[in-house]
Design a protein around this motif. Structure first.
Motif, PDB file in Angstrom:
ATOM      1  N   ASP A  57      61.379  37.060  39.794  1.00  3.50           N
ATOM      2  CA  ASP A  57      61.111  37.712  38.312  1.00  3.50           C
ATOM      3  C   ASP A  57      59.890  38.480  39.036  1.00  3.50           C
ATOM      4  O   ASP A  57      59.774  39.425  38.268  1.00  3.50           O
ATOM      5  CB  ASP A  57      60.595  36.106  37.811  1.00  3.50           C
ATOM      6  N   VAL A  58      58.901  38.361  39.661  1.00  4.22           N
ATOM      7  CA  VAL A  58      58.199  39.079  40.126  1.00  4.22           C
ATOM      8  C   VAL A  58      57.729  40.496  40.690  1.00  4.22           C
ATOM      9  O   VAL A  58      56.863  41.554  40.256  1.00  4.22           O
ATOM     10  CB  VAL A  58      56.674  37.958  40.903  1.00  4.22           C
ATOM     11  N   GLY A  61      59.859  42.021  37.994  1.00  4.19           N
ATOM     12  CA  GLY A  61      59.069  43.038  37.048  1.00  4.19           C
ATOM     13  C   GLY A  61      58.608  44.081  37.797  1.00  4.19           C
ATOM     14  O   GLY A  61      58.066  44.813  37.068  1.00  4.19           O
ATOM     15  N   CYS A  68      53.403  49.700  35.125  1.00 11.39           N
ATOM     16  CA  CYS A  68      52.360  49.456  34.448  1.00 11.39           C
ATOM     17  C   CYS A  68      51.083  48.325  35.252  1.00 11.39           C
ATOM     18  O   CYS A  68      50.215  47.604  35.115  1.00 11.39           O
ATOM     19  CB  CYS A  68      53.240  47.437  33.687  1.00 11.39           C
ATOM     20  N   TRP A  79      47.571  42.482  41.244  1.00 12.27           N
ATOM     21  CA  TRP A  79      48.382  42.322  40.104  1.00 12.27           C
ATOM     22  C   TRP A  79      49.878  41.669  40.176  1.00 12.27           C
ATOM     23  O   TRP A  79      50.076  40.799  39.072  1.00 12.27           O
ATOM     24  CB  TRP A  79      49.154  43.501  39.565  1.00 12.27           C
ATOM     25  N   LEU A  80      50.235  41.197  40.746  1.00 14.39           N
ATOM     26  CA  LEU A  80      51.288  40.102  41.967  1.00 14.39           C
ATOM     27  C   LEU A  80      51.240  39.007  41.243  1.00 14.39           C
ATOM     28  O   LEU A  80      51.478  37.786  40.711  1.00 14.39           O
ATOM     29  CB  LEU A  80      51.587  40.538  43.470  1.00 14.39           C
ATOM     30  N   THR A  82      48.125  37.457  39.427  1.00 17.28           N
ATOM     31  CA  THR A  82      47.775  36.965  38.061  1.00 17.28           C
ATOM     32  C   THR A  82      49.708  37.396  37.062  1.00 17.28           C
ATOM     33  O   THR A  82      49.580  35.657  36.609  1.00 17.28           O
ATOM     34  CB  THR A  82      47.479  38.428  37.611  1.00 17.28           C
ATOM     35  N   LEU A  83      50.474  37.968  37.787  1.00 19.09           N
ATOM     36  CA  LEU A  83      51.799  37.848  37.428  1.00 19.09           C
ATOM     37  C   LEU A  83      52.526  35.791  37.479  1.00 19.09           C
ATOM     38  O   LEU A  83      52.940  35.518  37.231  1.00 19.09           O
ATOM     39  CB  LEU A  83      52.511  38.909  37.889  1.00 19.09           C
ATOM     40  N   ARG A  86      50.906  33.081  36.269  1.00 20.89           N
ATOM     41  CA  ARG A  86      50.759  32.905  34.970  1.00 20.89           C
ATOM     42  C   ARG A  86      52.494  32.908  34.464  1.00 20.89           C
ATOM     43  O   ARG A  86      53.058  31.390  33.886  1.00 20.89           O
ATOM     44  CB  ARG A  86      50.989  34.345  34.081  1.00 20.89           C
ATOM     45  N   ARG A  87      53.382  32.837  35.697  1.00 25.02           N
ATOM     46  CA  ARG A  87      55.041  32.726  35.798  1.00 25.02           C
ATOM     47  C   ARG A  87      54.668  31.055  35.542  1.00 25.02           C
ATOM     48  O   ARG A  87      55.638  30.276  35.224  1.00 25.02           O
ATOM     49  CB  ARG A  87      55.927  32.992  36.214  1.00 25.02           C
TER      50      ARG A  87
ATOM     51  N   ASN B  16      44.197  31.626  33.929  1.00 23.86           N
ATOM     52  CA  ASN B  16      45.326  31.082  33.336  1.00 23.86           C
ATOM     53  C   ASN B  16      45.082  29.979  32.786  1.00 23.86           C
ATOM     54  O   ASN B  16      45.685  28.977  32.501  1.00 23.86           O
ATOM     55  CB  ASN B  16      46.238  31.267  34.174  1.00 23.86           C
ATOM     56  N   THR B  96      55.177  45.107  27.075  1.00 23.14           N
ATOM     57  CA  THR B  96      54.116  44.071  28.282  1.00 23.14           C
ATOM     58  C   THR B  96      52.666  43.456  26.310  1.00 23.14           C
ATOM     59  O   THR B  96      51.935  42.834  26.903  1.00 23.14           O
ATOM     60  CB  THR B  96      52.974  44.813  28.905  1.00 23.14           C
TER      61      THR B  96
END
Lengths: 191, 335
Positions: A57-58, A61, A68, A79-80, A82-83, A86-87, B16, B96
């Motif tokens: 997914d990452v 994305g 983005c 960036w990767l 954090t994504l 979060r997932r 998070n 987004t």
């Protein structure tokens, strides 16, 4: 293997190539960061299949929305990461009730560290590990609970038996300490 | 929550580890406080490096699987031209925004009378109408081309379904439009007007509507407005200047033989000599009227997000011409 250092210039070029739907650029990003993304996801979700899904997914994305990622705002790793985090945390929170019911022991997959991983990244990860180890135990535990176990600061407070304000400040002190360790190690130009 | 309380949450946010209902508040705070945003950037970098301590090689087959999935999820042909890039950038920026919306945000009312949730559905209804006009219907809904009726039918059809279902439909339509944009086609449909227009009109008007609705959502949910990049603003403004003679004509406000200079200030701005009737060339200096306005304000006018009375504009020359130009400028909102 020759791999360009992930400098800001490299990240800008890679982003442009991703925007131009250059599949090789996605492959390079994968080679550079898959171990990071997968290891992080696996550590949080503790489920190899879910970690693979998150990794996929990452990178999808990044593939679908390269615009983005803005190199001037932060490194691709951040960036990767954090994504992915979060997932992973979303996954853990969704699965929590089910996990409580099902006490199956989850086994960690065996895999060898990626020998292609950049030596510098390994060194920095080592420094961060050192910084984590040198945190006061109560700060280290708060970070472990929040970052790796996907707990909110309120849940951290309940688990540790401390007021919410204390949980927030432990997280803040710990993260600032790691950030300042990294800064003093002058990692920023390629982080 | 006070700014002091929000500042205490920055580390939790970077990890998070905020409560779900606090995330949007923190993000709004970050949007208005650059210092806090810089701190979160630093803390997020540190958090990512904590994650890096766990690096572990994934199963070897995952690489091929990711690349195959990327191929299957192909965004359509590479947006190798500025207009497709503009369209894709604005749709990406819109997308987004959606995951950051809490349930309260989705229920908030926007300026055009739809809730945030229904506005997202409206956008999917419009995008899928174009996609259907390109010969690739992406919805089973036979909802026709009347904008209000179609929007109402989509809102009803998706009332009990998750917002993600709407996004699936919307993404499919965008992928189809992107594919069409790369085919070399010079014209495309605007089904709600029943006409074929230039490829540039399709892409720019869709990018424009997407941005305007994204800002509608930001406005309705207390977020900071986020204009497109200067280059993309310039592209939209340039399109509006090229279209202005036609818009004046359509709205019965053309002035044959007259010329305006429109000066748009701010990043992405510029200066345009515009004939005030179709099929005419702009005259030279001195012009009949000069309008000077901020480029974002101008774009808000063409999207009907500011009235001619409220717009901050400096006029030199014929006031009546300036009024007609500002009135006609909002025609893009109908495209």
């Amino acid at each position: 293997m020759t791999m360009e250092m992930p400098t800001v210039a490299w990240e800008h070029r890679t982003r442009d190539r991703l925007i131009a739907a250059d599949e090789a650029a996605l492959g390079e990003c994968y080679d550079q960061y898959a171990s990071f993304v997968y290891g992080l996801a696996l550590r949080v979700v503790r489920d190899a299949k879910a970690a693979e899904d998150i990794t996929q997914d990452v990178f999808l994305g990044l593939w679908e929305k390269p615009a983005c990622f803005e190199p001037e705002k932060g490194a691709l790793r951040t960036w990767l990461g954090t994504l992915a985090h979060r997932r992973a945390v979303d996954h853990v929170r969704r699965e929590e009730a089910r996990r409580r019911r099902d006490e199956t022991v989850l086994s960690r997959v065996t895999a060898t560290p990626d020998v292609e991983e950049m030596a510098l990244a390994l060194m920095t990860a080592e420094r961060v590990r050192g910084a984590l180890d040198s945190l006061p135990p109560e700060q280290r535990e708060a970070i472990q609970l929040a970052y790796f176990d996907g707990k909110t600061y309120r849940e951290v407070a309940v688990i540790m038996g401390i007021p919410e304000g204390t949980a927030k400040s432990r997280l803040r002190l710990a993260l600032r300490r790691i950030a300042s360790t990294l800064e003093s190690e002058d990692f920023r130009q390629w982080a | 929550m006070s700014d002091d309380a929000l500042r205490e949450l920055l580390a939790a946010y970077a990890l998070n580890a905020c409560e779900p209902n606090e995330v949007a508040q923190v993000e709004r705070y970050l949007a208005r406080d650059p210092e806090a945003a810089a701190e979160v950037a630093q803390l997020s970098t540190a958090a990512a490096w904590i994650g890096a301590t766990e690096a572990l090689t994934p199963p070897a087959e995952l690489r091929a699987s990711v690349l195959a999935a990327a191929r299957a999820h192909h965004r359509g042909p590479a947006p190798d031209d500025d207009l497709t890039r503009l369209y894709r950038t604005e749709t990406d920026r819109f997308e987004t925004l959606i995951p950051t919306l809490e349930s309260d945000d989705l229920a908030a009312m926007t300026a055009n009378g739809l809730s945030v949730r229904d506005l997202v559905i409206h956008l999917a209804a419009m995008e899928s109408m174009i996609s259907a006009g390109l010969g690739a219907p992406v919805s089973n809904l036979d909802a026709g081309t009347d904008v209000d009726q179609r929007t109402a039918m989509f809102i009803e059809a998706y009332a009990l379904r998750p917002i993600e279902d709407v996004l699936v439909l919307w993404r499919e339509a965008i992928a189809r439009i992107t594919e069409w944009a790369a085919t070399g086609a010079t014209t495309g449909p605007l089904p709600w007007l029943g006409i074929e227009v230039g490829r540039d009109t399709v892409l720019i008007s869709r990018a424009f509507e997407t941005w305007i609705h994204a800002d509608d959502i930001r406005r309705a949910t207390g977020r900071q407005l986020e204009p497109p990049s200067p280059a993309h603003l310039h592209c939209m403004a340039d399109f509006s200047m090229r279209s202005l003679p036609t818009w004046l004509d359509v709205s019965g406000r053309s002035h044959p033989g007259c010329t305006a200079r429109v000066v748009l200030t701010g990043a992405g701005g510029g200066s345009w000599l515009v004939p005030l009737a179709p099929r005419e060339s702009a005259g030279g200096e001195p012009v009949d009227v000069v309008l000077e306005v901020d480029i974002v304000e101008w774009c808000h006018r063409i999207g009907e997000r500011v009235t001619t009375d409220a717009i901050a504009v400096r006029v030199a020359g014929d006031d009546a011409l300036a009024t007609d130009i500002l009135e006609a400028a909002s025609a893009l909102a109908t495209l």
